[in-house]
Design a protein around this motif. Structure first.
Motif, PDB file in Angstrom:
ATOM      1  N   ASN A 537       0.847  -1.197   0.000  1.00 15.86           N
ATOM      2  CA  ASN A 537       0.000   0.000   0.000  1.00 15.86           C
ATOM      3  C   ASN A 537       0.880   1.244   0.000  1.00 15.86           C
ATOM      4  O   ASN A 537       1.284   1.717   1.070  1.00 15.86           O
ATOM      5  CB  ASN A 537      -0.926   0.005   1.218  1.00 15.86           C
ATOM      6  CG  ASN A 537      -1.807   1.243   1.254  1.00 15.86           C
ATOM      7  OD1 ASN A 537      -1.937   1.962   0.264  1.00 15.86           O
ATOM      8  ND2 ASN A 537      -2.420   1.498   2.402  1.00 15.86           N
ATOM      9  N   GLU A 539       0.157   4.152  -0.188  1.00 14.03           N
ATOM     10  CA  GLU A 539      -0.506   5.259   0.501  1.00 14.03           C
ATOM     11  C   GLU A 539      -0.501   5.089   2.023  1.00 14.03           C
ATOM     12  O   GLU A 539      -1.131   5.862   2.736  1.00 14.03           O
ATOM     13  CB  GLU A 539      -1.951   5.379   0.018  1.00 14.03           C
ATOM     14  CG  GLU A 539      -2.095   5.520  -1.483  1.00 14.03           C
ATOM     15  CD  GLU A 539      -1.396   6.762  -2.014  1.00 14.03           C
ATOM     16  OE1 GLU A 539      -1.449   7.801  -1.315  1.00 14.03           O
ATOM     17  OE2 GLU A 539      -0.805   6.692  -3.098  1.00 14.03           O
ATOM     18  N   ASN A 540       0.207   4.084   2.526  1.00 19.48           N
ATOM     19  CA  ASN A 540       0.274   3.865   3.978  1.00 19.48           C
ATOM     20  C   ASN A 540       1.256   4.870   4.578  1.00 19.48           C
ATOM     21  O   ASN A 540       2.472   4.637   4.639  1.00 19.48           O
ATOM     22  CB  ASN A 540       0.705   2.430   4.300  1.00 19.48           C
ATOM     23  CG  ASN A 540       0.523   2.076   5.761  1.00 19.48           C
ATOM     24  OD1 ASN A 540       0.725   2.911   6.647  1.00 19.48           O
ATOM     25  ND2 ASN A 540       0.165   0.825   6.022  1.00 19.48           N
ATOM     26  N   ASN A 541       0.745   5.998   5.055  1.00 20.97           N
ATOM     27  CA  ASN A 541       1.597   7.100   5.505  1.00 20.97           C
ATOM     28  C   ASN A 541       2.328   6.802   6.809  1.00 20.97           C
ATOM     29  O   ASN A 541       3.401   7.352   7.069  1.00 20.97           O
ATOM     30  CB  ASN A 541       0.763   8.369   5.651  1.00 20.97           C
ATOM     31  CG  ASN A 541       0.180   8.815   4.319  1.00 20.97           C
ATOM     32  OD1 ASN A 541       0.871   8.757   3.292  1.00 20.97           O
ATOM     33  ND2 ASN A 541      -1.069   9.249   4.317  1.00 20.97           N
ATOM     34  N   ARG A 566       7.349  13.265  -0.005  1.00 21.84           N
ATOM     35  CA  ARG A 566       6.124  12.489  -0.222  1.00 21.84           C
ATOM     36  C   ARG A 566       5.087  12.777   0.869  1.00 21.84           C
ATOM     37  O   ARG A 566       3.897  12.880   0.604  1.00 21.84           O
ATOM     38  CB  ARG A 566       6.446  10.991  -0.260  1.00 21.84           C
ATOM     39  CG  ARG A 566       7.228  10.571  -1.494  1.00 21.84           C
ATOM     40  CD  ARG A 566       7.697   9.123  -1.400  1.00 21.84           C
ATOM     41  NE  ARG A 566       6.553   8.191  -1.353  1.00 21.84           N
ATOM     42  CZ  ARG A 566       6.701   6.869  -1.227  1.00 21.84           C
ATOM     43  NH1 ARG A 566       7.937   6.356  -1.116  1.00 21.84           N
ATOM     44  NH2 ARG A 566       5.643   6.085  -1.195  1.00 21.84           N
ATOM     45  N   ALA A 570       1.086  13.956   0.920  1.00 24.46           N
ATOM     46  CA  ALA A 570       0.096  12.989   1.404  1.00 24.46           C
ATOM     47  C   ALA A 570      -0.445  13.329   2.786  1.00 24.46           C
ATOM     48  O   ALA A 570      -1.650  13.185   3.040  1.00 24.46           O
ATOM     49  CB  ALA A 570       0.701  11.587   1.417  1.00 24.46           C
TER      50      ALA A 570
END
Length: 592
Positions: A537, A539-541, A566, A570
């Protein structure tokens, strides 16, 4: 009807003759009082032109009609309605094959001499008796209409004043009505009210009334202001509202015809049902649809044909046609709770939440003991965010089946949503006591313990969950959380490893594993875990932030700045924290 478990139904009433006839009766009574006193009611028809007097002499049919009129004078007030109509109300006892009393109900004596009542009053009876004015008479079913919940009883030897039949088509909303039943077998009860709604059905109107219906009076009568029978009350909803309903008297009149027609129809229906069952067993949904379409065409008034047609459409993925099929089933037989429940399920599949709730409400109003409808109603309210009504629905389901561990678990989830942690834990505890092998209940109980800081109890609950289902990745992950909260880092690491083994595509599990490796100073494994989480993932911050920190701690400035860039896009707040940490590590002597 009153059952031994305390659940109960409702009752019925009576009727009388039109006002014009009443005025004629009064006139004739004044004119021929002496002659009338000498007359006796003949068993002959009222239209028999040669009915005989007590002395054997023939009298005219006019005189015979006058005698009948005096015998059944038209009531003008509540006292008169009860005095006359109650003489046609009987009590019905339903005994099982073992001789034990199964239920009580009421009935109405018809002009034919049979007793009309609801079918559910005598359902599954081994023996039926009718009680009238303290005397007991054996009875047996004559005509039955299960779909309309109606039947009539042949009661040899019963001598009772028969009821006069009214007409629901002449009723208006706001009209005065009276209900009479025999809820305890011998005790007649009487109530009055108004017609609050008329719902058109085949041949007549379902009646909604404000007349209170006493418990255990199914099969009694609902009467108009002239004492004529207009319906049989069959059900009510007691959820803080007064919703009392009665099926139309026209259905009672139509019962012999329906019985004869249904006898032939049922023979044909059995053939169709056998064909349907064969296709369901083979799961041949296309053939099932074809059969059900032909069945509903051949028997358009058969509720089951439309119900099966709706099911066939659902199995073929055509909700747009399934819903009208179920609607047709409830149009034909609006008193069947199961049909409303099926319609509610179809609305739910189509995402029509409001109509779904309305259908399930109708189902439970018809049958308050329909557990699945209460459960589905609870789900529907939960989906729309109405926690209080969802809570009530699950409580009703548990009233019916107090040993349903699934309902206790759902009840606990709702309690947690409204902040009742004490009730939440109590509900989950009941669920696992009922079913110690219910993994989901243990998971929820562990989460409730964890939220209230009872970490040791949480560990024990999660251990039970993974004992029951060792391949439950979520259970191992939550167990790892609880071990971490108890500073048992080695066991936490082992639990996270189990979680990613079972579900290697769980990005968050890899993040937790990375943290656990970092706590154990397994630097290579920590870095690898965060990278795997981001591969799954991007988008896993949280994974990105932790990976960036790992780069910071190992002096990888350029990689750290790449992570920061990044994060700025995000998750700006995490980027701010990361930038502060970055400056402290790489520029410790510069004031920040």
């Amino acid at each position: 009807m009153m059952k031994k478990n305390g659940n109960s139904c409702i009752s019925c009433a009576h009727c009388s003759a039109p006002a014009e006839r009443y005025r004629l009766h009064v006139y004739l009574r004044q004119l021929c009082l002496t002659a009338l006193c000498a007359l006796v009611v003949s068993p002959a028809s009222p239209y028999d032109a040669k009915a005989k007097s007590r002395h054997g002499k023939h009298v005219s049919s006019r005189h015979h009609l006058r005698t009948r009129s005096r015998y059944q004078s038209e009531p003008q007030n509540a006292v008169d309605v009860f005095r006359q109509a109650s003489k046609s109300v009987v009590a019905i006892y339903n005994y099982g094959d073992n001789g034990n009393l199964q239920s009580l109900g009421s009935g109405i004596v018809l002009p034919s001499g049979d007793v009309a009542t609801n079918y559910h009053v005598i359902e599954k009876a081994g023996r039926i008796t009718v009680i009238y004015q303290g005397k007991e008479y054996p009875a047996k079913p004559r005509y039955i209409d299960r779909f309309r919940d109606l039947c009539s009883l042949d009661t040899p030897g019963l001598q009772a004043l028969h009821v006069r039949l009214g007409n629901t088509k002449t009723l208006s909303v706001g009209a005065k009505v009276y209900a009479i039943g025999s809820p305890k077998g011998l005790e007649l009860t009487f109530s009055d009210g108004l017609v609050s709604r008329l719902r058109e059905v085949e041949k007549g109107y379902y009646i909604q009334t404000t007349a209170p219906i006493s418990l255990g009076s199914s099969g009694g009568g609902l009467f108009d202001e002239n004492g004529r029978l207009i319906g049989l009350p069959t059900y009510f909803l007691n959820q803080g509202q007064q919703l009392n309903f009665a099926l139309p008297v026209e259905w009672i009149i139509d019962l012999p015809n329906r019985h004869a027609a249904q006898t032939k129809t049922n023979e044909l229906a059995t053939e169709w049902v056998n064909k349907v069952n064969a296709e369901v067993e083979q799961q041949d949904w296309i053939s099932l649809l074809n059969i059900c379409q032909r069945w509903s065409t051949a028997q358009p008034q058969n509720c089951s044909s439309w119900r099966y047609l709706g099911y066939a459409y659902i199995q073929n993925g055509d909700l747009s046609k399934a819903i009208p099929a179920y609607q047709e089933a409830v149009r034909i037989n609006p008193a069947n709770a199961h049909y409303w429940s099926d319609l509610g399920a179809a609305y739910g599949r189509a995402g029509q939440q409001t109509k779904k709730i309305e259908a399930y409400l109708q189902a439970v109003s018809l049958d308050p003991d329909l557990e699945n409808s209460w459960i589905n109603l609870g789900i529907a309210y939960n989906d729309t965010g109405n926690s209080e009504k969802s809570l009530n629905a699950y409580q009703q389901a548990l009233r019916i089946s107090p040993d349903n561990a699934g309902s206790w678990t759902q009840l606990g989830i709702i309690y947690g949503r409204i902040g009742r942690q004490d009730k939440q834990i109590e509900s989950f505890q009941k669920a696992v006591r009922i079913n110690p092998d219910y993994s989901n209940a243990w998971l929820n109980l562990g989460s409730a313990y964890q939220k209230t800081g009872q970490f040791a109890k949480a560990i024990e609950a999660f251990k039970q969950a993974v004992r029951i289902n060792p391949e439950n990745s979520d259970g191992w992950l939550k167990l790892g959380f609880s071990y971490r909260d108890m500073s048992q880092f080695t066991k936490a690491l082992e639990s996270y490893q189990q979680a990613v083994r079972i579900n290697p595509q769980n990005s968050n599990a890899w993040v937790c594993l990375g943290v656990a490796h970092g706590t154990a100073f397994n630097e290579t494994e920590e870095l690898s875990a965060y990278q795997e989480a981001l591969r799954i993932n991007p988008e896993n911050n949280i994974a990105l932030f932790n990976l960036g920190h790992d780069y910071l701690e190992h002096g990888h400035q350029s990689k750290s700045m790449e992570v920061y860039s990044r994060l700025k896009v995000a998750e700006p707040e995490l980027a701010r924290i990361f930038f502060t940490d970055f400056n402290h590590l790489f520029y410790p002597n510069i004031p920040h």
